[in-house]
Design a protein around this motif. Sequence first.
Motif, PDB file in Angstrom:
ATOM      1  N   ALA A   1       0.832  -1.205   0.000  1.00 38.58           N
ATOM      2  CA  ALA A   1       0.000   0.000   0.000  1.00 38.58           C
ATOM      3  C   ALA A   1       0.865   1.253   0.000  1.00 38.58           C
ATOM      4  CB  ALA A   1      -0.930  -0.009   1.211  1.00 38.58           C
ATOM      5  N   ILE A   2       1.920   1.259   0.811  1.00 37.71           N
ATOM      6  CA  ILE A   2       2.828   2.412   0.857  1.00 37.71           C
ATOM      7  C   ILE A   2       3.526   2.589  -0.491  1.00 37.71           C
ATOM      8  CG2 ILE A   2       4.929   3.312   1.908  1.00 37.71           C
ATOM      9  CD1 ILE A   2       4.063   1.929   4.507  1.00 37.71           C
ATOM     10  N   ALA A   3       3.975   1.484  -1.079  1.00 33.40           N
ATOM     11  CA  ALA A   3       4.666   1.560  -2.371  1.00 33.40           C
ATOM     12  C   ALA A   3       3.746   2.096  -3.459  1.00 33.40           C
ATOM     13  CB  ALA A   3       5.197   0.180  -2.751  1.00 33.40           C
ATOM     14  N   LEU A   4       2.507   1.611  -3.512  1.00 37.02           N
ATOM     15  CA  LEU A   4       1.560   2.082  -4.521  1.00 37.02           C
ATOM     16  C   LEU A   4       1.251   3.562  -4.339  1.00 37.02           C
ATOM     17  CD1 LEU A   4      -0.942  -0.922  -4.660  1.00 37.02           C
ATOM     18  CD2 LEU A   4       0.700  -0.244  -6.418  1.00 37.02           C
ATOM     19  N   ALA A   5       1.099   3.996  -3.096  1.00 29.08           N
ATOM     20  CA  ALA A   5       0.822   5.407  -2.833  1.00 29.08           C
ATOM     21  C   ALA A   5       1.989   6.292  -3.262  1.00 29.08           C
ATOM     22  CB  ALA A   5       0.512   5.611  -1.352  1.00 29.08           C
ATOM     23  N   LEU A   6       3.213   5.868  -2.919  1.00 26.16           N
ATOM     24  CA  LEU A   6       4.398   6.640  -3.311  1.00 26.16           C
ATOM     25  C   LEU A   6       4.547   6.702  -4.828  1.00 26.16           C
ATOM     26  CD1 LEU A   6       7.074   5.536  -0.681  1.00 26.16           C
ATOM     27  CD2 LEU A   6       6.066   7.810  -0.952  1.00 26.16           C
ATOM     28  N   ILE A   7       4.335   5.571  -5.486  1.00 26.06           N
ATOM     29  CA  ILE A   7       4.426   5.540  -6.947  1.00 26.06           C
ATOM     30  C   ILE A   7       3.397   6.483  -7.569  1.00 26.06           C
ATOM     31  CG2 ILE A   7       4.048   4.094  -8.980  1.00 26.06           C
ATOM     32  CD1 ILE A   7       5.241   1.765  -7.357  1.00 26.06           C
ATOM     33  N   SER A   8       2.188   6.483  -7.028  1.00 25.77           N
ATOM     34  CA  SER A   8       1.143   7.356  -7.553  1.00 25.77           C
ATOM     35  C   SER A   8       1.505   8.825  -7.390  1.00 25.77           C
ATOM     36  CB  SER A   8      -0.189   7.073  -6.830  1.00 25.77           C
ATOM     37  OG  SER A   8      -0.610   5.745  -7.060  1.00 25.77           O
ATOM     38  N   LEU A   9       2.022   9.194  -6.217  1.00 27.37           N
ATOM     39  CA  LEU A   9       2.382  10.589  -5.980  1.00 27.37           C
ATOM     40  C   LEU A   9       3.563  11.015  -6.851  1.00 27.37           C
ATOM     41  CD1 LEU A   9       2.017  10.706  -2.097  1.00 27.37           C
ATOM     42  CD2 LEU A   9       0.497  11.727  -3.792  1.00 27.37           C
ATOM     43  N   LEU A  10       4.574  10.156  -6.970  1.00 28.54           N
ATOM     44  CA  LEU A  10       5.715  10.483  -7.821  1.00 28.54           C
ATOM     45  C   LEU A  10       5.296  10.585  -9.286  1.00 28.54           C
ATOM     46  CD1 LEU A  10       8.445   8.185  -6.207  1.00 28.54           C
ATOM     47  CD2 LEU A  10       8.313  10.682  -6.093  1.00 28.54           C
ATOM     48  N   MET A  11       4.407   9.694  -9.712  1.00 29.83           N
ATOM     49  CA  MET A  11       3.925   9.746 -11.086  1.00 29.83           C
ATOM     50  C   MET A  11       3.111  11.012 -11.325  1.00 29.83           C
ATOM     51  SD  MET A  11       1.675   6.886 -13.126  1.00 29.83           S
ATOM     52  CE  MET A  11       2.947   5.664 -12.790  1.00 29.83           C
ATOM     53  N   SER A  12       2.332  11.411 -10.324  1.00 35.77           N
ATOM     54  CA  SER A  12       1.556  12.644 -10.441  1.00 35.77           C
ATOM     55  C   SER A  12       2.465  13.838 -10.652  1.00 35.77           C
ATOM     56  CB  SER A  12       0.706  12.835  -9.178  1.00 35.77           C
ATOM     57  OG  SER A  12       0.099  14.103  -9.171  1.00 35.77           O
ATOM     58  N   GLU A  13       3.529  13.922  -9.869  1.00 33.57           N
ATOM     59  CA  GLU A  13       4.473  15.036 -10.000  1.00 33.57           C
ATOM     60  C   GLU A  13       5.177  15.009 -11.350  1.00 33.57           C
ATOM     61  OE1 GLU A  13       6.518  18.464  -9.063  1.00 33.57           O
ATOM     62  OE2 GLU A  13       4.798  17.525  -8.061  1.00 33.57           O
ATOM     63  N   TRP A  14       5.619  13.822 -11.775  1.00 37.27           N
ATOM     64  CA  TRP A  14       6.330  13.715 -13.058  1.00 37.27           C
ATOM     65  C   TRP A  14       5.419  14.060 -14.225  1.00 37.27           C
ATOM     66  CZ3 TRP A  14       5.734  10.584 -17.397  1.00 37.27           C
ATOM     67  CH2 TRP A  14       6.790  10.643 -18.318  1.00 37.27           C
ATOM     68  N   LEU A  15       4.189  13.548 -14.202  1.00 40.26           N
ATOM     69  CA  LEU A  15       3.255  13.830 -15.293  1.00 40.26           C
ATOM     70  C   LEU A  15       2.872  15.301 -15.331  1.00 40.26           C
ATOM     71  CD1 LEU A  15       0.952  10.684 -15.111  1.00 40.26           C
ATOM     72  CD2 LEU A  15       2.571  11.253 -16.919  1.00 40.26           C
ATOM     73  N   ALA A  16       2.744  15.925 -14.159  1.00 36.71           N
ATOM     74  CA  ALA A  16       2.423  17.355 -14.119  1.00 36.71           C
ATOM     75  C   ALA A  16       3.560  18.169 -14.742  1.00 36.71           C
ATOM     76  CB  ALA A  16       2.171  17.795 -12.682  1.00 36.71           C
ATOM     77  N   ARG A  17       4.794  17.805 -14.423  1.00 31.33           N
ATOM     78  CA  ARG A  17       5.935  18.507 -15.025  1.00 31.33           C
ATOM     79  C   ARG A  17       5.982  18.282 -16.529  1.00 31.33           C
ATOM     80  NH1 ARG A  17      10.881  17.156 -10.784  1.00 31.33           N
ATOM     81  NH2 ARG A  17      10.054  18.338  -9.010  1.00 31.33           N
ATOM     82  N   TRP A  18       5.713  17.057 -16.936  1.00 30.12           N
ATOM     83  CA  TRP A  18       5.698  16.748 -18.377  1.00 30.12           C
ATOM     84  C   TRP A  18       4.622  17.555 -19.097  1.00 30.12           C
ATOM     85  CZ3 TRP A  18       1.676  14.282 -21.094  1.00 30.12           C
ATOM     86  CH2 TRP A  18       1.988  13.930 -22.421  1.00 30.12           C
TER      87      TRP A  18
END
Length: 229
Positions: free
Chosen positions: A205-222
């Motif tokens: 659960a922690i890993a999925l949450a972290l991946i989602s947040l990191l992906m959100s930040e990366w996609l927003a920058r992209w």
Amino acid sequence: MILSDPEWQAVLLSLKVSSIAVLFSLPFGVLMAWILVRCRFPGKSLLDSLIHLPLVLPPVVVGYLLLIGLGRRGVIGQVLYDWFGFSFAFSWRGAALASAVIAFPLMVRAIRLALEAVDPRLEQAARTLGAGRWRVFFTITLPLTLPGVIVGTVLAFARSLGEFGATITFVSNIPDETRTLPLAMFTLIETPGAEGAAARLCAIAIALALISLLMSEWLARWGRKRMGA
């Protein structure tokens, strides 16, 4: 990390429920954000409050409201079940609906903030050049709002992964049907000798949450880079 079959089923069901919740709520999220930013009408504040209500209500209350409204003997649910044989209650579809309702305010809020940053004069200029309302929306408004749409979508997905209270109240805790990752952890915590399995699901659960947040930040920058920001 080796997971048992029930643990894998809970993880996969959570991913399925969260994906469907986001997929079906995204068009409504964009629509509600656009209405709140671009439209003026009586009762707008009330609509805004209703959209964000699940954000401040206890999730159990949201689940109870869904149960009395869309349960098999609910106000709307009875009609769906008697006429079409369709029911949200005690099924993965209900889990997806509960997750969508809980995560919807986060999605709308992110899209709304991005939409508020779009200069309305750009849309007005396009209309004066002959572009229709829909063409302006899909060629100007939506692309400029893309970073917010991406952030809202990923945040809603992450929130759906962690939904517990509304889900267990509305659709119960049924193995292979509604037992998502948080519900599986709850079951394991209450089971003597299952601490190891609960810890494994906690790590996932922690890993999925972290991946989602990191992906959100990366996609927003992209998205901002593509828009030239």
